[in-house]
Design an enzyme around this catalytic site. Structure first.
Site, PDB file in Angstrom:
ATOM      1  N   ASN A   9       0.861  -1.185   0.000  1.00 33.45           N
ATOM      2  CA  ASN A   9       0.000   0.000   0.000  1.00 33.45           C
ATOM      3  C   ASN A   9       0.903   1.243   0.000  1.00 33.45           C
ATOM      4  O   ASN A   9       1.722   1.429   0.905  1.00 33.45           O
ATOM      5  CB  ASN A   9      -0.882  -0.043   1.256  1.00 33.45           C
ATOM      6  CG  ASN A   9      -1.837   1.129   1.338  1.00 33.45           C
ATOM      7  OD1 ASN A   9      -1.454   2.259   1.064  1.00 33.45           O
ATOM      8  ND2 ASN A   9      -3.059   0.869   1.726  1.00 33.45           N
ATOM      9  N   HIS A  12       1.004   6.213   1.885  1.00 29.57           N
ATOM     10  CA  HIS A  12       1.745   7.161   2.718  1.00 29.57           C
ATOM     11  C   HIS A  12       2.979   7.751   2.041  1.00 29.57           C
ATOM     12  O   HIS A  12       3.582   8.684   2.568  1.00 29.57           O
ATOM     13  CB  HIS A  12       2.032   6.553   4.090  1.00 29.57           C
ATOM     14  CG  HIS A  12       0.742   6.296   4.808  1.00 29.57           C
ATOM     15  ND1 HIS A  12      -0.174   7.307   5.023  1.00 29.57           N
ATOM     16  CD2 HIS A  12       0.161   5.172   5.276  1.00 29.57           C
ATOM     17  CE1 HIS A  12      -1.241   6.795   5.627  1.00 29.57           C
ATOM     18  NE2 HIS A  12      -1.061   5.502   5.783  1.00 29.57           N
ATOM     19  N   ARG A  20       4.145  18.772   1.575  1.00 32.94           N
ATOM     20  CA  ARG A  20       4.783  19.946   0.992  1.00 32.94           C
ATOM     21  C   ARG A  20       4.175  20.370  -0.346  1.00 32.94           C
ATOM     22  O   ARG A  20       4.629  21.332  -0.945  1.00 32.94           O
ATOM     23  CB  ARG A  20       6.280  19.660   0.763  1.00 32.94           C
ATOM     24  CG  ARG A  20       7.094  19.741   2.024  1.00 32.94           C
ATOM     25  CD  ARG A  20       7.143  21.182   2.513  1.00 32.94           C
ATOM     26  NE  ARG A  20       7.719  21.292   3.829  1.00 32.94           N
ATOM     27  CZ  ARG A  20       9.005  21.586   4.052  1.00 32.94           C
ATOM     28  NH1 ARG A  20       9.832  21.756   3.060  1.00 32.94           N
ATOM     29  NH2 ARG A  20       9.432  21.687   5.279  1.00 32.94           N
ATOM     30  N   HIS A  45      -5.535   3.788  -1.808  1.00 26.85           N
ATOM     31  CA  HIS A  45      -6.857   4.182  -1.305  1.00 26.85           C
ATOM     32  C   HIS A  45      -7.116   5.633  -1.706  1.00 26.85           C
ATOM     33  O   HIS A  45      -6.439   6.541  -1.215  1.00 26.85           O
ATOM     34  CB  HIS A  45      -6.864   4.028   0.223  1.00 26.85           C
ATOM     35  CG  HIS A  45      -8.168   4.335   0.888  1.00 26.85           C
ATOM     36  ND1 HIS A  45      -8.340   4.214   2.249  1.00 26.85           N
ATOM     37  CD2 HIS A  45      -9.366   4.739   0.400  1.00 26.85           C
ATOM     38  CE1 HIS A  45      -9.583   4.537   2.572  1.00 26.85           C
ATOM     39  NE2 HIS A  45     -10.229   4.877   1.467  1.00 26.85           N
ATOM     40  N   ARG A  47      -9.112   8.388  -0.977  1.00 25.97           N
ATOM     41  CA  ARG A  47     -10.087   8.806   0.035  1.00 25.97           C
ATOM     42  C   ARG A  47     -10.921   9.963  -0.488  1.00 25.97           C
ATOM     43  O   ARG A  47     -10.473  10.735  -1.341  1.00 25.97           O
ATOM     44  CB  ARG A  47      -9.367   9.219   1.328  1.00 25.97           C
ATOM     45  CG  ARG A  47      -8.721   8.040   2.056  1.00 25.97           C
ATOM     46  CD  ARG A  47      -8.200   8.479   3.408  1.00 25.97           C
ATOM     47  NE  ARG A  47      -9.284   8.705   4.338  1.00 25.97           N
ATOM     48  CZ  ARG A  47      -9.604   7.901   5.366  1.00 25.97           C
ATOM     49  NH1 ARG A  47      -8.904   6.812   5.589  1.00 25.97           N
ATOM     50  NH2 ARG A  47     -10.610   8.189   6.150  1.00 25.97           N
ATOM     51  N   ARG A  51      -6.731  13.042   0.930  1.00 22.25           N
ATOM     52  CA  ARG A  51      -5.633  13.469   1.814  1.00 22.25           C
ATOM     53  C   ARG A  51      -4.289  12.878   1.407  1.00 22.25           C
ATOM     54  O   ARG A  51      -3.257  13.396   1.775  1.00 22.25           O
ATOM     55  CB  ARG A  51      -5.951  13.128   3.271  1.00 22.25           C
ATOM     56  CG  ARG A  51      -5.937  11.653   3.575  1.00 22.25           C
ATOM     57  CD  ARG A  51      -6.153  11.392   5.045  1.00 22.25           C
ATOM     58  NE  ARG A  51      -7.516  11.684   5.458  1.00 22.25           N
ATOM     59  CZ  ARG A  51      -8.086  11.168   6.539  1.00 22.25           C
ATOM     60  NH1 ARG A  51      -7.392  10.366   7.317  1.00 22.25           N
ATOM     61  NH2 ARG A  51      -9.327  11.450   6.862  1.00 22.25           N
ATOM     62  N   GLU A  72      -8.636   0.763  -3.299  1.00 25.82           N
ATOM     63  CA  GLU A  72      -9.471   0.842  -2.089  1.00 25.82           C
ATOM     64  C   GLU A  72     -10.388   2.037  -2.198  1.00 25.82           C
ATOM     65  O   GLU A  72      -9.938   3.141  -2.545  1.00 25.82           O
ATOM     66  CB  GLU A  72      -8.586   1.029  -0.862  1.00 25.82           C
ATOM     67  CG  GLU A  72      -8.064  -0.252  -0.298  1.00 25.82           C
ATOM     68  CD  GLU A  72      -7.327   0.008   1.009  1.00 25.82           C
ATOM     69  OE1 GLU A  72      -7.612   1.011   1.695  1.00 25.82           O
ATOM     70  OE2 GLU A  72      -6.452  -0.785   1.320  1.00 25.82           O
ATOM     71  N   THR A 102      -7.102   6.715  10.182  1.00 24.95           N
ATOM     72  CA  THR A 102      -6.947   5.617   9.232  1.00 24.95           C
ATOM     73  C   THR A 102      -8.239   4.817   9.290  1.00 24.95           C
ATOM     74  O   THR A 102      -9.153   5.162  10.034  1.00 24.95           O
ATOM     75  CB  THR A 102      -5.714   4.757   9.575  1.00 24.95           C
ATOM     76  OG1 THR A 102      -5.591   3.704   8.611  1.00 24.95           O
ATOM     77  CG2 THR A 102      -5.802   4.154  10.967  1.00 24.95           C
ATOM     78  N   THR A 103      -8.328   3.759   8.466  1.00 22.30           N
ATOM     79  CA  THR A 103      -9.577   3.001   8.405  1.00 22.30           C
ATOM     80  C   THR A 103      -9.765   2.220   9.698  1.00 22.30           C
ATOM     81  O   THR A 103      -9.077   1.240   9.943  1.00 22.30           O
ATOM     82  CB  THR A 103      -9.536   2.045   7.195  1.00 22.30           C
ATOM     83  OG1 THR A 103      -9.088   2.784   6.073  1.00 22.30           O
ATOM     84  CG2 THR A 103     -10.889   1.460   6.918  1.00 22.30           C
ATOM     85  N   GLU A 153     -11.298  -9.127   2.996  1.00 18.42           N
ATOM     86  CA  GLU A 153     -10.023  -8.772   3.621  1.00 18.42           C
ATOM     87  C   GLU A 153     -10.296  -8.597   5.109  1.00 18.42           C
ATOM     88  O   GLU A 153     -11.116  -7.761   5.507  1.00 18.42           O
ATOM     89  CB  GLU A 153      -9.442  -7.491   3.015  1.00 18.42           C
ATOM     90  CG  GLU A 153      -8.139  -7.115   3.727  1.00 18.42           C
ATOM     91  CD  GLU A 153      -7.260  -6.136   2.964  1.00 18.42           C
ATOM     92  OE1 GLU A 153      -7.323  -6.097   1.724  1.00 18.42           O
ATOM     93  OE2 GLU A 153      -6.485  -5.431   3.637  1.00 18.42           O
ATOM     94  N   HIS A 193      -3.858  -4.361   7.759  1.00 24.17           N
ATOM     95  CA  HIS A 193      -3.965  -3.227   8.668  1.00 24.17           C
ATOM     96  C   HIS A 193      -3.058  -3.402   9.886  1.00 24.17           C
ATOM     97  O   HIS A 193      -3.297  -4.268  10.715  1.00 24.17           O
ATOM     98  CB  HIS A 193      -5.398  -2.931   9.139  1.00 24.17           C
ATOM     99  CG  HIS A 193      -5.588  -1.457   9.388  1.00 24.17           C
ATOM    100  ND1 HIS A 193      -5.112  -0.845  10.505  1.00 24.17           N
ATOM    101  CD2 HIS A 193      -6.130  -0.483   8.619  1.00 24.17           C
ATOM    102  CE1 HIS A 193      -5.386   0.453  10.424  1.00 24.17           C
ATOM    103  NE2 HIS A 193      -5.984   0.704   9.287  1.00 24.17           N
TER     104      HIS A 193
END
Ligand code: PXP
Length: 246
Positions: A9, A12, A20, A45, A47, A51, A72, A102-103, A153, A193
């Protein structure tokens, strides 16, 4: 030994980029490094508040990676349209609340009054495999099967996050039983997760789990050792755990 798939994933990487603005670090570059380092798939993901991953990231990932993309998404009409326009290999429906970091927790498929069925059917009609992110609970598995999901999942956050050995053991048992039930029900079973080097081995040793999706820990570890080394070490721990039960 049946191969345990690793989905990396990359959300991040985008979180750091967005701190920035601009284009660095690029999640697509991370996806390509993941692909070259032993990942079997990429998870991203999108969202609702954008974000981390952006619409443009999804466009580029679909166009440029050659391993499967697991998209996702929240069960909303906006996300459904985006999934249908890109046709990723799979879509994983997740619960999403704007205020969460987070989820947190799985989808309440059992209490969802068939709300999710429309999304599952529309995605499947477009040839997209559908996964539901749920708690390791037989009621949720039965509901997932009833509305036609291909994959469940299992949310392993409670197992990963606890410091209490008794709780970790009971959470582990819950996951193990749910993974076995999923196979008996004909549902492909994934898990994710909060997985780290310290928590991955017992989960990887559950033979009825076919894929792990791991993000935050790998991206954090990559700061110290680089993304390739972080992924290769996770891959090694997963393979060793699988081999030990083969
Ligand atoms: N699987 C699902 C469905 C998720 O929502 C997440 C977090 O975005 C992950 C796996 C990866 O979790 P983590 O980043 O904690 O490894």
């Amino acid at each position: 030994m049946n191969h345990l798939r690793l989905g990396v994933n990359i959300d991040h990487v985008a979180t750091i980029r967005n701190a920035r603005g601009g284009a660095h670090p690029d999640p697509l570059r991370a996806a390509k490094i993941a692909e070259a380092s032993g990942a079997d798939g990429i998870t991203a993901h999108l969202r609702e508040d954008r974000r981390h991953i952006s619409d443009h990231d999804i466009t580029r990932l679909v166009r440029e990676i050659s391993i499967p993309l697991n998209f996702e998404m929240a069960a909303t009409d906006e996300m459904l349209q985006i999934a249908l326009s890109h046709k990723p290999h799979a879509s994983c429906l997740v619960p999403e609340k704007r205020e969460e970091r987070t989820t947190e927790g799985g989808l309440d498929v059992a209490g969802g009054h068939n709300m999710l069925r429309h999304y599952v059917e529309s995605l499947k009609d477009a040839g997209i495999r559908v996964s539901l992110f749920i708690e390791a609970d037989p009621r949720q598995l039965e509901a997932a099967q009833r509305i036609g999901a291909d994959i469940v999942e299992l949310h392993v956050g409670a197992y990963c996050d606890t410091e209490d050995p008794m709780k970790r053991q009971s959470e582990f048992e819950r996951i193990r039983k749910a993974a076995q039930l999923a196979e008996e029900m004909g549902l492909e079973c994934h898990a994710g997760h909060g997985l780290t080097y310290g928590t991955v081995a017992p989960i990887a040793a559950i033979p009825t789990i076919v894929e792990l999706n791991i993000g935050h820990f790998l991206i954090g570890e990559a700061i110290f050792v680089g993304l390739e080394m972080a992924i290769r070490e996770m891959r090694r721990l997963m393979d060793d755990a699988r081999q030990a039960v083969a």
